[in-house]
Design a protein around this motif. Structure first.
Motif, PDB file in Angstrom:
ATOM      1  N   TYR A 126       3.411  -1.643  14.208  1.00 26.63           N
ATOM      2  CA  TYR A 126       2.156  -2.256  13.758  1.00 26.63           C
ATOM      3  C   TYR A 126       2.114  -2.410  12.235  1.00 26.63           C
ATOM      4  CZ  TYR A 126       0.816  -1.668  18.549  1.00 26.63           C
ATOM      5  OH  TYR A 126       0.775  -1.758  19.923  1.00 26.63           O
ATOM      6  N   ARG A 127       3.296  -2.497  11.614  1.00 28.05           N
ATOM      7  CA  ARG A 127       3.426  -2.738  10.168  1.00 28.05           C
ATOM      8  C   ARG A 127       2.641  -1.726   9.341  1.00 28.05           C
ATOM      9  NH1 ARG A 127       1.099  -7.205  12.125  1.00 28.05           N
ATOM     10  NH2 ARG A 127      -0.259  -7.550  10.367  1.00 28.05           N
ATOM     11  N   THR A 128       2.709  -0.459   9.765  1.00 27.58           N
ATOM     12  CA  THR A 128       1.964   0.626   9.129  1.00 27.58           C
ATOM     13  C   THR A 128       2.920   1.753   8.746  1.00 27.58           C
ATOM     14  OG1 THR A 128      -0.048   0.103  10.351  1.00 27.58           O
ATOM     15  CG2 THR A 128       0.142   2.353   9.532  1.00 27.58           C
ATOM     16  N   GLU A 129       2.634   2.387   7.628  1.00 26.30           N
ATOM     17  CA  GLU A 129       3.379   3.568   7.183  1.00 26.30           C
ATOM     18  C   GLU A 129       2.398   4.698   6.950  1.00 26.30           C
ATOM     19  OE1 GLU A 129       6.440   4.942   3.620  1.00 26.30           O
ATOM     20  OE2 GLU A 129       5.432   3.012   3.461  1.00 26.30           O
ATOM     21  N   LEU A 130       2.612   5.812   7.620  1.00 27.54           N
ATOM     22  CA  LEU A 130       1.790   7.004   7.419  1.00 27.54           C
ATOM     23  C   LEU A 130       2.378   7.764   6.243  1.00 27.54           C
ATOM     24  CD1 LEU A 130       1.398   8.012  11.172  1.00 27.54           C
ATOM     25  CD2 LEU A 130      -0.084   6.532   9.800  1.00 27.54           C
ATOM     26  N   PRO A 169      -5.860  -4.442  -0.539  1.00 28.06           N
ATOM     27  CA  PRO A 169      -4.772  -5.413  -0.437  1.00 28.06           C
ATOM     28  C   PRO A 169      -3.655  -4.895   0.467  1.00 28.06           C
ATOM     29  CG  PRO A 169      -5.387  -5.047  -2.736  1.00 28.06           C
ATOM     30  CD  PRO A 169      -6.078  -3.989  -1.920  1.00 28.06           C
ATOM     31  N   ALA A 170      -2.963  -5.808   1.092  1.00 27.60           N
ATOM     32  CA  ALA A 170      -1.825  -5.445   1.941  1.00 27.60           C
ATOM     33  C   ALA A 170      -0.845  -4.590   1.157  1.00 27.60           C
ATOM     34  CB  ALA A 170      -1.135  -6.708   2.454  1.00 27.60           C
ATOM     35  N   GLY A 227     -12.057  10.656   8.895  1.00 24.17           N
ATOM     36  CA  GLY A 227     -11.319   9.620   8.193  1.00 24.17           C
ATOM     37  C   GLY A 227      -9.828   9.847   8.338  1.00 24.17           C
ATOM     38  N   PRO A 228      -9.043   8.779   8.232  1.00 20.62           N
ATOM     39  CA  PRO A 228      -7.592   8.897   8.427  1.00 20.62           C
ATOM     40  C   PRO A 228      -6.883   9.495   7.218  1.00 20.62           C
ATOM     41  CG  PRO A 228      -8.140   6.673   7.816  1.00 20.62           C
ATOM     42  CD  PRO A 228      -9.452   7.403   7.969  1.00 20.62           C
ATOM     43  N   ALA A 229      -5.676   9.960   7.443  1.00 19.39           N
ATOM     44  CA  ALA A 229      -4.792  10.450   6.376  1.00 19.39           C
ATOM     45  C   ALA A 229      -4.317   9.252   5.544  1.00 19.39           C
ATOM     46  CB  ALA A 229      -3.608  11.179   6.992  1.00 19.39           C
ATOM     47  N   PRO A 230      -3.720   9.490   4.389  1.00 23.36           N
ATOM     48  CA  PRO A 230      -3.213   8.386   3.571  1.00 23.36           C
ATOM     49  C   PRO A 230      -2.218   7.531   4.362  1.00 23.36           C
ATOM     50  CG  PRO A 230      -3.098  10.454   2.359  1.00 23.36           C
ATOM     51  CD  PRO A 230      -3.466  10.801   3.766  1.00 23.36           C
ATOM     52  N   HIS A 231      -2.327   6.230   4.161  1.00 23.57           N
ATOM     53  CA  HIS A 231      -1.454   5.292   4.856  1.00 23.57           C
ATOM     54  C   HIS A 231      -1.426   3.972   4.086  1.00 23.57           C
ATOM     55  CE1 HIS A 231      -5.513   4.460   6.345  1.00 23.57           C
ATOM     56  NE2 HIS A 231      -5.093   3.227   6.593  1.00 23.57           N
ATOM     57  N   ARG A 232      -0.575   3.073   4.542  1.00 23.65           N
ATOM     58  CA  ARG A 232      -0.549   1.716   4.014  1.00 23.65           C
ATOM     59  C   ARG A 232      -0.034   0.807   5.117  1.00 23.65           C
ATOM     60  NH1 ARG A 232       3.853  -0.402   0.972  1.00 23.65           N
ATOM     61  NH2 ARG A 232       5.780   0.411   1.809  1.00 23.65           N
ATOM     62  N   HIS A 233      -0.329  -0.479   5.008  1.00 28.10           N
ATOM     63  CA  HIS A 233       0.095  -1.420   6.033  1.00 28.10           C
ATOM     64  C   HIS A 233       0.197  -2.821   5.470  1.00 28.10           C
ATOM     65  CE1 HIS A 233      -4.247  -1.577   6.049  1.00 28.10           C
ATOM     66  NE2 HIS A 233      -4.306  -0.404   6.623  1.00 28.10           N
ATOM     67  N   ILE A 254     -12.440  -5.029   8.815  1.00 26.55           N
ATOM     68  CA  ILE A 254     -11.873  -6.330   9.166  1.00 26.55           C
ATOM     69  C   ILE A 254     -10.414  -6.316   8.735  1.00 26.55           C
ATOM     70  CG2 ILE A 254     -12.020  -8.834   8.827  1.00 26.55           C
ATOM     71  CD1 ILE A 254     -15.015  -8.238   7.936  1.00 26.55           C
ATOM     72  N   CYS A 255      -9.510  -6.499   9.696  1.00 27.65           N
ATOM     73  CA  CYS A 255      -8.072  -6.525   9.415  1.00 27.65           C
ATOM     74  C   CYS A 255      -7.569  -7.960   9.585  1.00 27.65           C
ATOM     75  CB  CYS A 255      -7.313  -5.627  10.380  1.00 27.65           C
ATOM     76  SG  CYS A 255      -7.798  -3.902  10.309  1.00 27.65           S
ATOM     77  N   SER A 256      -6.828  -8.440   8.590  1.00 23.17           N
ATOM     78  CA  SER A 256      -6.305  -9.802   8.647  1.00 23.17           C
ATOM     79  C   SER A 256      -4.849  -9.803   8.197  1.00 23.17           C
ATOM     80  CB  SER A 256      -7.132 -10.712   7.734  1.00 23.17           C
ATOM     81  OG  SER A 256      -6.593 -12.014   7.724  1.00 23.17           O
ATOM     82  N   PRO A 257      -3.945 -10.288   9.083  1.00 21.40           N
ATOM     83  CA  PRO A 257      -4.193 -10.731  10.438  1.00 21.40           C
ATOM     84  C   PRO A 257      -4.492  -9.557  11.371  1.00 21.40           C
ATOM     85  CG  PRO A 257      -1.835 -10.778  10.001  1.00 21.40           C
ATOM     86  CD  PRO A 257      -2.520 -10.387   8.712  1.00 21.40           C
TER      87      PRO A 257
END
Length: 179
Positions: A171-175, A105-106, A66-72, A125-128
């Motif tokens: 990719y609008r992501t923060e690790l 939620p985003a 599994g991935p480390a904590p993140h948000r996007h 499922i990622c949207s968009p």
């Protein structure tokens, strides 16, 4: 004006340039399988298939994975098909079992972790869409939906993390840091 007389725009015509997408992740040789952080992510529906509305990723998460904590900045829904995993959402842990669906939620901090002794299979499922491109850019191609990615030594892990951190904003992501 009553609800029955309210005017709504008509449904747009069918876009004949778009085609039916059928993915067979266990047998289709054209479906990309991406090894990433010890997990294997198979892209079954890409943004190119949905006019950018969403993508679907079949995830194989081995024990401890599994991935480390993140948000996007996009919605993410997980449907757990096999096994059970721990989902952490805004710091609160929940046990998720086969048959459960969760929506992140985003922009909310989260992570998931397979703390069991058996592999977990889930659909994401990622949207968009767009996350599938991040996975392709930072991961490595592997042979099948359940093929583990190559083990990385310490130096390779560091290079991987540097690459992931550099690409994440694109990719609008923060690790996030581990708690």
């Amino acid at each position: 004006m009553s609800e029955s007389t309210t005017q709504h725009p008509p449904v747009p015509p069918d876009d004949l340039k778009r085609a039916l997408t059928i993915a067979r992740p266990d047998s289709d040789q054209t479906v990309p399988h991406i090894g990433l952080v010890g997990d294997t992510y198979t892209i079954t529906v890409s943004g190119e298939d949905t006019a950018g509305r969403f993508c679907v990723i079949d995830m194989h998460i081995p024990p401890g994975g599994g991935p480390a904590p993140h948000r996007h900045d996009f919605e993410e829904t997980f449907i757990l098909l096999d096994g059970e995993m721990e989902a952490t959402f805004r710091g609160k842990k929940s046990l998720v079992r086969a048959g459960d669906t969760i929506n992140i939620p985003a922009n909310a901090p989260h992570q998931f972790h397979n703390s069991s002794s058996k592999p977990v299979r889930l659909l994401c499922i990622c949207s968009p869409s767009g996350q599938e491109h991040f996975f392709k850019e930072v991961g490595v191609p592997v042979a099948t939906r359940t093929t583990a990615p190559p083990k990385l030594d310490k130096e390779q892990q560091q290079r991987f993390m540097e690459k992931a951190k550099a690409l994440a904003p694109k990719y609008r992501t923060e690790l996030l840091k581990e708690a």
